[in-house]
Every structure is written in structure tokens, then in C-alpha cells.
Design a protein around this motif. Structure first.
Motif, short mmCIF file in Angstrom:
data_model
loop_
_atom_site.label_atom_id
_atom_site.label_comp_id
_atom_site.label_asym_id
_atom_site.label_seq_id
_atom_site.Cartn_x
_atom_site.Cartn_y
_atom_site.Cartn_z
N LYS A 90 2.80 -5.37 0.20
CA LYS A 90 1.44 -4.91 -0.09
C LYS A 90 0.60 -6.11 -0.48
O LYS A 90 1.02 -6.96 -1.26
CB LYS A 90 1.44 -3.87 -1.21
CG LYS A 90 0.06 -3.25 -1.46
CD LYS A 90 0.15 -2.05 -2.38
CE LYS A 90 -1.22 -1.44 -2.62
NZ LYS A 90 -1.85 -0.95 -1.36
N THR A 91 -0.62 -6.18 0.05
CA THR A 91 -1.52 -7.29 -0.24
C THR A 91 -2.65 -6.83 -1.14
O THR A 91 -3.04 -5.66 -1.15
CB THR A 91 -2.10 -7.89 1.05
OG1 THR A 91 -2.80 -6.87 1.78
CG2 THR A 91 -0.99 -8.46 1.93
N PHE A 92 -3.19 -7.80 -1.89
CA PHE A 92 -4.26 -7.53 -2.85
C PHE A 92 -5.28 -8.66 -2.76
O PHE A 92 -4.91 -9.83 -2.57
CB PHE A 92 -3.70 -7.47 -4.27
CG PHE A 92 -2.60 -6.46 -4.47
CD1 PHE A 92 -2.85 -5.21 -4.99
CD2 PHE A 92 -1.28 -6.79 -4.14
CE1 PHE A 92 -1.83 -4.29 -5.18
CE2 PHE A 92 -0.26 -5.88 -4.32
CZ PHE A 92 -0.53 -4.62 -4.84
N SER B 26 -7.30 4.60 -2.87
CA SER B 26 -8.54 4.96 -2.20
C SER B 26 -8.39 6.26 -1.44
O SER B 26 -7.32 6.58 -0.92
CB SER B 26 -8.95 3.85 -1.22
OG SER B 26 -9.26 2.66 -1.91
N SER B 27 -9.49 7.00 -1.35
CA SER B 27 -9.48 8.27 -0.64
C SER B 27 -9.48 8.05 0.87
O SER B 27 -9.80 6.95 1.36
CB SER B 27 -10.70 9.11 -1.02
OG SER B 27 -11.88 8.50 -0.52
N CYS C 202 -1.99 5.14 0.06
CA CYS C 202 -1.49 3.85 -0.44
C CYS C 202 -0.66 3.23 0.69
O CYS C 202 0.35 3.81 1.11
CB CYS C 202 -0.66 4.04 -1.70
SG CYS C 202 -0.25 2.50 -2.55
N CYS C 203 -1.08 2.06 1.16
CA CYS C 203 -0.51 1.48 2.38
C CYS C 203 0.35 0.24 2.10
O CYS C 203 0.02 -0.58 1.25
CB CYS C 203 -1.63 1.08 3.33
SG CYS C 203 -2.78 2.41 3.74
N PHE C 204 1.40 0.12 2.88
CA PHE C 204 2.29 -1.04 2.85
C PHE C 204 2.61 -1.42 4.29
O PHE C 204 2.40 -0.63 5.22
CB PHE C 204 3.59 -0.71 2.12
CG PHE C 204 3.40 -0.24 0.70
CD1 PHE C 204 3.58 -1.10 -0.36
CD2 PHE C 204 3.04 1.08 0.44
CE1 PHE C 204 3.41 -0.67 -1.66
CE2 PHE C 204 2.86 1.52 -0.86
CZ PHE C 204 3.04 0.65 -1.92
N PHE D 257 0.87 9.40 1.08
CA PHE D 257 -0.31 10.26 1.11
C PHE D 257 -0.25 11.15 -0.13
O PHE D 257 0.72 11.87 -0.35
CB PHE D 257 -0.33 11.11 2.38
CG PHE D 257 -1.51 12.04 2.46
CD1 PHE D 257 -2.79 11.54 2.51
CD2 PHE D 257 -1.32 13.42 2.50
CE1 PHE D 257 -3.89 12.39 2.59
CE2 PHE D 257 -2.41 14.27 2.58
CZ PHE D 257 -3.69 13.75 2.62
N ILE D 258 -1.29 11.06 -0.94
CA ILE D 258 -1.29 11.71 -2.26
C ILE D 258 -2.41 12.74 -2.31
O ILE D 258 -3.57 12.42 -1.95
CB ILE D 258 -1.47 10.66 -3.38
CG1 ILE D 258 -0.34 9.63 -3.34
CG2 ILE D 258 -1.55 11.31 -4.74
CD1 ILE D 258 -0.69 8.34 -2.65
N GLN D 259 -2.09 13.93 -2.75
CA GLN D 259 -3.10 14.98 -2.89
C GLN D 259 -3.12 15.50 -4.32
O GLN D 259 -2.11 15.52 -5.01
CB GLN D 259 -2.82 16.13 -1.91
CG GLN D 259 -3.04 15.73 -0.45
CD GLN D 259 -2.84 16.89 0.49
OE1 GLN D 259 -1.73 17.37 0.66
NE2 GLN D 259 -3.92 17.35 1.11
#
Length: 262
Positions: free
Chosen positions: A10-12, A30-31, A102-104, A214-216
Motif C-alpha cells: 500500500k502506498t501513501f 475513501s468512499s 481500501c486498496c492494495f 470493500f467496507i459498508q
């Protein structure tokens, strides 16, 4: 690849963002809609999208309980809508699944390793090119990017359990890269096949090698959420800062003399 054979990267944009994410002091998510509106050419895609009008395209939104799309189209041509059917002209209309991403990027342990802050490619495969292409894209805007590498077998259960205990619904997996038409998106949504929409991206994005969560939430959706209390440091293999070749060339003198602190 299974979790036991995978590394997640994961990058920041800032070191503080990376450190807060890893310690659990500030996990920023982020949405889906945020990615539509703010993503750059590298990461922007119709994330979790169901329907989106093309620019300047006009249409009609029809609410009807008892008609198929084919029947509604015939009614539209004949202008025979009943009083119980709601007809609204629309333009720039967009419909997407509500949630946060949230991406990796995922790479196999057998091909890449990290030793004392050095990146070691264990075999002469395309992994090396893919890895540096990814980092160069991530660092494109400012010339550098911060990253952490996670052991997937340790990270996934920690992240999942932490979110679940806070009341979130969580799904995760590798992204599939294939074309997905407007008609298929609508069909999948009607049949409650949300996973197909959320975990599919178009082929041009395949170099991202994405693994995503994916978070809800049951509550009101906002542009982003920030969560604390999920310590992920035990899953961190290493943390680095990556400088592009162009950035190094432009700042060679300052870096040599310690004047440039990324």
C-alpha cells in the motif's frame, strides 16, 4: 495466490499517513464516490458503479412497480405513462453502490523479498517490471511515495476482525480485470450480485494487481471515514520511501548533502 504466499503493498502520499494507518491511529477510507470524483488517470475507474450517463447525455428516470424495462420503453415511445409512475428528466445521473474501499497491490512472496530495506527480486520474471511500474505510477504526481509491505496472512485477519468488531460489513479479495458493460452492471445490481460490480475493473487497470477491501456501514455515508484502534504493525514486513529516477536526477545535489528530506 493464497494469503500465505502473498504480500500486500500500500502506498501513501505522506509518511504520517502511512504511520497512522499502520499503528491504527488513523485508518482513512475513501468512499466509492470519492474515487469517481477525485481519482487520477492511474486509479480512476467507475468503482462500484451501476449506471452513469455520458457527458451531456439526457434521459428519463422512471419509477414503476409493475413494468419491465421493455414495457417502460414502449410506454415512453407512446407517451402513455400512468399517474402512478414517476417520470423525471435526468442529466449527468450516476448510481453506485454505497461503501468504502481500501486498496492494495498483491505480489507473490516467491518472487520478491525485502532485506534490510532493500528490494530483492528472487527470479527473473515480469514481477520486477510490474513492481516498478506500479511505484512509478503511484509516485508520479510528487516524485516519491511512501509504502508499507504487509504479510497478507497476518494483515487480512487483523484488518477484517478490527473492522467487523466496529460494526462494519467487510468483504475482500483480488480484483478481476475484464470488461463490464452498463447492462451487466444493472443486471448484477438487480440480482444483488454486488461482489461482481465491486471486485471487477476494466482491463486497462490490470497493472494495478489490486487486492481490495470493500467496507459498508449501516449509517449515513460520507466522502470518507477515519477509523482508529486497529493496530496493524505486526503484519508489516517493511516500510520504505520510493523515489522516482526523475526525482533523484532533479534533486541529486540536495539529497547528497542531506538538504532534501522527503
Amino acid at each position: 495466490m493464497t494469503n500465505k504466499t502473498s504480500l500486500l503493498i500500500k502506498t501513501f502520499s505522506r509518511q504520517s499517513y502511512r504511520d497512522r494507518f499502520n499503528s491504527g491511529e488513523g485508518i482513512y477510507l475513501s468512499s466509492v464516490d470519492h474515487f469517481h470524483s477525485h481519482g487520477n488517470d492511474f486509479q480512476q475507474d467507475f468503482e462500484g458503479g451501476i449506471f452513469q450517463q455520458a457527458p451531456s447525455e439526457k434521459g428519463m428516470f422512471v419509477y414503476s412497480k409493475n413494468n419491465s424495462p421493455e414495457q417502460l420503453f414502449e410506454k415512453y415511445k407512446k407517451k402513455q405513462f400512468s399517474d402512478s409512475e414517476v417520470v423525471i428528466p435526468i442529466q449527468d445521473f450516476k448510481l453506485s453502490i454505497q461503501g468504502y474501499i481500501c486498496c492494495f497491490s498483491v505480489f507473490p512472496k516467491e518472487h520478491i523479498g525485502f532485506d534490510s530495506g532493500q528490494i530483492v527480486f528472487k527470479e527473473n520474471t515480469s514481477i520486477q517490471k510490474d513492481f516498478y511500474d506500479l511505484l512509478n505510477k503511484r509516485a508520479e504526481s510528487q516524485g516519491y511515495t511512501y509504502l508499507s509491505v504487509y504479510d497478507a496472512d497476518l494483515f487480512i485477519p487483523s484488518f477484517y476482525d478490527g473492522l467487523y468488531k466496529k460494526g462494519y460489513s467487510v468483504s475482500y479479495g483480488n480484483v478481476s480485470y475484464q470488461p463490464i458493460s452498463r447492462e451487466k452492471r444493472i443486471h448484477d445490481f438487480q440480482n444483488k450480485n454486488i461482489q461482481s460490480i465491486v471486485f471487477t475493473k476494466d482491463i486497462p487497470y490490470a497493472y494495478q494487481k489490486e487486492f481490495r477491501f470493500f467496507i459498508q456501514s449501516k449509517g449515513f455515508y460520507t466522502d470518507h471515514i477515519e477509523i482508529d484502534g486497529i493496530d496493524l504493525r505486526k503484519s508489516v514486513v517493511c516500510s520504505l520511501v520510493y523515489l522516482t529516477n526523475e526525482y533523484v536526477r532533479k534533486n541529486r545535489f540536495r539529497i547528497k548533502h542531506g538538504a532534501d528530506k522527503v
